[in-house]
Write a protein that holds these residues in place. Structure first.
Motif, PDB file in Angstrom:
ATOM      1  N   ASN A  84       0.835  -1.194   0.000  1.00 35.84           N
ATOM      2  CA  ASN A  84       0.000   0.000   0.000  1.00 35.84           C
ATOM      3  C   ASN A  84       0.877   1.254   0.000  1.00 35.84           C
ATOM      4  O   ASN A  84       0.571   2.247  -0.664  1.00 35.84           O
ATOM      5  N   GLY A  85       1.974   1.201   0.737  1.00 36.35           N
ATOM      6  CA  GLY A  85       2.912   2.326   0.753  1.00 36.35           C
ATOM      7  C   GLY A  85       3.509   2.585  -0.614  1.00 36.35           C
ATOM      8  O   GLY A  85       3.590   3.733  -1.062  1.00 36.35           O
ATOM      9  N   LEU A  86       3.938   1.522  -1.299  1.00 33.73           N
ATOM     10  CA  LEU A  86       4.492   1.679  -2.643  1.00 33.73           C
ATOM     11  C   LEU A  86       3.436   2.214  -3.602  1.00 33.73           C
ATOM     12  O   LEU A  86       3.710   3.105  -4.404  1.00 33.73           O
ATOM     13  N   LEU A  87       2.229   1.693  -3.504  1.00 31.76           N
ATOM     14  CA  LEU A  87       1.139   2.156  -4.367  1.00 31.76           C
ATOM     15  C   LEU A  87       0.906   3.655  -4.191  1.00 31.76           C
ATOM     16  O   LEU A  87       0.859   4.409  -5.165  1.00 31.76           O
ATOM     17  N   TRP A  88       0.792   4.104  -2.951  1.00 34.09           N
ATOM     18  CA  TRP A  88       0.501   5.518  -2.705  1.00 34.09           C
ATOM     19  C   TRP A  88       1.706   6.414  -2.960  1.00 34.09           C
ATOM     20  O   TRP A  88       1.555   7.562  -3.386  1.00 34.09           O
ATOM     21  N   LEU A  89       2.914   5.898  -2.752  1.00 31.88           N
ATOM     22  CA  LEU A  89       4.103   6.666  -3.114  1.00 31.88           C
ATOM     23  C   LEU A  89       4.151   6.854  -4.625  1.00 31.88           C
ATOM     24  O   LEU A  89       4.436   7.947  -5.115  1.00 31.88           O
ATOM     25  N   THR A  90       3.830   5.804  -5.368  1.00 31.12           N
ATOM     26  CA  THR A  90       3.800   5.900  -6.829  1.00 31.12           C
ATOM     27  C   THR A  90       2.746   6.907  -7.274  1.00 31.12           C
ATOM     28  O   THR A  90       2.991   7.748  -8.151  1.00 31.12           O
ATOM     29  N   ARG A  91       1.575   6.852  -6.664  1.00 33.14           N
ATOM     30  CA  ARG A  91       0.520   7.813  -7.012  1.00 33.14           C
ATOM     31  C   ARG A  91       0.919   9.241  -6.655  1.00 33.14           C
ATOM     32  O   ARG A  91       0.625  10.182  -7.405  1.00 33.14           O
ATOM     33  N   ALA A  92       1.577   9.411  -5.526  1.00 30.19           N
ATOM     34  CA  ALA A  92       2.037  10.752  -5.138  1.00 30.19           C
ATOM     35  C   ALA A  92       3.046  11.278  -6.148  1.00 30.19           C
ATOM     36  O   ALA A  92       3.024  12.460  -6.514  1.00 30.19           O
ATOM     37  N   MET A  93       3.917  10.397  -6.631  1.00 28.73           N
ATOM     38  CA  MET A  93       4.891  10.820  -7.630  1.00 28.73           C
ATOM     39  C   MET A  93       4.227  11.055  -8.983  1.00 28.73           C
ATOM     40  O   MET A  93       4.659  11.925  -9.740  1.00 28.73           O
ATOM     41  N   ASP A  94       3.154  10.319  -9.297  1.00 30.00           N
ATOM     42  CA  ASP A  94       2.352  10.627 -10.496  1.00 30.00           C
ATOM     43  C   ASP A  94       1.855  12.067 -10.415  1.00 30.00           C
ATOM     44  O   ASP A  94       1.899  12.812 -11.401  1.00 30.00           O
ATOM     45  N   PHE A  95       1.364  12.426  -9.237  1.00 27.56           N
ATOM     46  CA  PHE A  95       0.868  13.783  -9.025  1.00 27.56           C
ATOM     47  C   PHE A  95       1.996  14.797  -9.239  1.00 27.56           C
ATOM     48  O   PHE A  95       1.803  15.807  -9.915  1.00 27.56           O
ATOM     49  N   LEU A  96       3.175  14.522  -8.696  1.00 28.62           N
ATOM     50  CA  LEU A  96       4.297  15.447  -8.820  1.00 28.62           C
ATOM     51  C   LEU A  96       4.722  15.603 -10.278  1.00 28.62           C
ATOM     52  O   LEU A  96       4.967  16.721 -10.740  1.00 28.62           O
ATOM     53  N   VAL A  97       4.780  14.502 -11.014  1.00 21.57           N
ATOM     54  CA  VAL A  97       5.135  14.575 -12.436  1.00 21.57           C
ATOM     55  C   VAL A  97       4.097  15.407 -13.191  1.00 21.57           C
ATOM     56  O   VAL A  97       4.446  16.274 -13.994  1.00 21.57           O
ATOM     57  N   SER A 118      -3.678  18.698 -11.786  1.00 21.57           N
ATOM     58  CA  SER A 118      -2.823  17.542 -11.499  1.00 21.57           C
ATOM     59  C   SER A 118      -3.547  16.553 -10.601  1.00 21.57           C
ATOM     60  O   SER A 118      -3.503  15.337 -10.829  1.00 21.57           O
ATOM     61  N   TYR A 119      -4.205  17.057  -9.587  1.00 22.99           N
ATOM     62  CA  TYR A 119      -4.958  16.204  -8.665  1.00 22.99           C
ATOM     63  C   TYR A 119      -6.082  15.467  -9.390  1.00 22.99           C
ATOM     64  O   TYR A 119      -6.250  14.263  -9.224  1.00 22.99           O
ATOM     65  N   LYS A 124      -7.556  12.047  -7.671  1.00 20.09           N
ATOM     66  CA  LYS A 124      -8.965  12.191  -7.311  1.00 20.09           C
ATOM     67  C   LYS A 124      -9.747  10.880  -7.395  1.00 20.09           C
ATOM     68  O   LYS A 124     -10.544  10.564  -6.509  1.00 20.09           O
ATOM     69  N   LYS A 125      -9.532  10.104  -8.430  1.00 22.42           N
ATOM     70  CA  LYS A 125     -10.298   8.868  -8.608  1.00 22.42           C
ATOM     71  C   LYS A 125     -10.012   7.844  -7.510  1.00 22.42           C
ATOM     72  O   LYS A 125     -10.795   6.917  -7.312  1.00 22.42           O
ATOM     73  N   TRP A 126      -8.917   8.020  -6.780  1.00 23.53           N
ATOM     74  CA  TRP A 126      -8.561   7.075  -5.722  1.00 23.53           C
ATOM     75  C   TRP A 126      -8.998   7.551  -4.345  1.00 23.53           C
ATOM     76  O   TRP A 126      -8.907   6.816  -3.373  1.00 23.53           O
ATOM     77  N   HIS A 127      -9.433   8.798  -4.254  1.00 27.41           N
ATOM     78  CA  HIS A 127      -9.828   9.374  -2.972  1.00 27.41           C
ATOM     79  C   HIS A 127     -11.337   9.357  -2.796  1.00 27.41           C
ATOM     80  O   HIS A 127     -12.083   9.485  -3.758  1.00 27.41           O
ATOM     81  N   GLY A 128     -11.756   9.267  -1.564  1.00 28.22           N
ATOM     82  CA  GLY A 128     -13.165   9.410  -1.233  1.00 28.22           C
ATOM     83  C   GLY A 128     -13.540  10.879  -1.153  1.00 28.22           C
ATOM     84  O   GLY A 128     -12.716  11.768  -1.398  1.00 28.22           O
ATOM     85  N   TRP A 129     -14.770  11.140  -0.776  1.00 24.19           N
ATOM     86  CA  TRP A 129     -15.256  12.520  -0.754  1.00 24.19           C
ATOM     87  C   TRP A 129     -14.523  13.369   0.285  1.00 24.19           C
ATOM     88  O   TRP A 129     -14.299  14.561   0.068  1.00 24.19           O
ATOM     89  N   ASN A 187      -5.310  -0.959  -8.466  1.00 22.13           N
ATOM     90  CA  ASN A 187      -6.589  -0.241  -8.454  1.00 22.13           C
ATOM     91  C   ASN A 187      -7.212  -0.114  -7.062  1.00 22.13           C
ATOM     92  O   ASN A 187      -8.398   0.128  -6.944  1.00 22.13           O
ATOM     93  N   LEU A 188      -6.407  -0.260  -6.021  1.00 19.44           N
ATOM     94  CA  LEU A 188      -6.924  -0.124  -4.659  1.00 19.44           C
ATOM     95  C   LEU A 188      -7.261   1.327  -4.367  1.00 19.44           C
ATOM     96  O   LEU A 188      -6.496   2.221  -4.697  1.00 19.44           O
ATOM     97  N   LYS A 189      -8.394   1.550  -3.733  1.00 22.11           N
ATOM     98  CA  LYS A 189      -8.785   2.906  -3.338  1.00 22.11           C
ATOM     99  C   LYS A 189      -8.352   3.169  -1.906  1.00 22.11           C
ATOM    100  O   LYS A 189      -7.978   2.242  -1.186  1.00 22.11           O
ATOM    101  N   ALA A 190      -8.397   4.421  -1.525  1.00 23.88           N
ATOM    102  CA  ALA A 190      -8.046   4.795  -0.149  1.00 23.88           C
ATOM    103  C   ALA A 190      -9.024   4.124   0.806  1.00 23.88           C
ATOM    104  O   ALA A 190     -10.212   4.009   0.530  1.00 23.88           O
ATOM    105  N   SER A 191      -8.478   3.676   1.930  1.00 25.30           N
ATOM    106  CA  SER A 191      -9.346   3.028   2.908  1.00 25.30           C
ATOM    107  C   SER A 191      -9.498   3.882   4.153  1.00 25.30           C
ATOM    108  O   SER A 191      -8.828   4.811   4.361  1.00 25.30           O
TER     109      SER A 191
END
Length: 191
Positions: A84-97, A118-119, A124-129, A187-191
């Protein structure tokens, strides 16, 4: 300045550099407080990865090995897993790029516009409301674009560095996504 990227795999030392760079860049901004929940989440992710690495450095010198081990143990989908850490780190770096791409492509946009676009394209698609709403509120506090670029690069022109970072780092992130997808975990969403 941008660190060393090893093609096709991410080493533990590279991960540390990326986490530290991202957190430090935000913390250097005098007019902007890095959201403590995000800083704590990155710190916790870093702590989990370091702890796992320290338990067996020769086995876990590559982050993909951590993921494979967690899959075998059926702990990969846990919110506190290294996977989960790697997944979210990758997504955070997607955002930075994407943020850097927007800074390059849209010199007339405000930081709020750059960050929001960028968000919307990356996280956005991985975050809840709640997370999405929090992001919208945070954008009201976004720093001035000029101040942001001064803080991350000083007085020099950052365009060449940002372009090089995006070109070099994008394939690396794609590789992470392909790996995570190959094991059914991209494709895991935030929990």
């Amino acid at each position: 300045m941008w660190g060393v990227i090893f093609w096709g795999v991410i080493t533990t030392s590279t991960c540390w550099h990326l986490i530290g760079w991202r957190v430090q860049k935000w913390r250097w901004m005098p007019d902007y407080q890095f959201p403590s929940s995000r800083y704590n989440r990155l710190s916790c992710t870093a702590g989990r990865l370091e702890s796992k690495y320290s338990s067996n450095p020769s086995e876990f010198n590559l982050l993909y090995n951590m993921v494979r081990t967690e899959i075998e143990a059926k702990t990969a989908k846990s919110s506190s897993s290294c996977t989960n850490g790697l997944l979210w780190l990758t997504r955070a770096m997607d955002f930075l790029v994407e943020l850097f791409r927007n800074l390059l492509a849209h010199p007339d946009w405000t930081m709020s516009q750059v960050c929001t676009d960028s968000y919307n394209k990356t996280l956005k698609k991985w975050h809840g409301w709640l997370a999405s709403s929090s992001f919208a509120v945070a954008m009201k506090l976004a720093p001035d674009r000029k101040k942001f670029t001064e803080v991350i690069g000083g007085a020099r022109d950052l365009n060449a560095d940002m372009e090089k970072f995006c070109l070099t780092f994008s394939p690396f992130l794609e590789e992470n996504h392909k790996f995570l997808a190959s094991v059914g975990l991209d494709n895991l969403k935030a929990s």
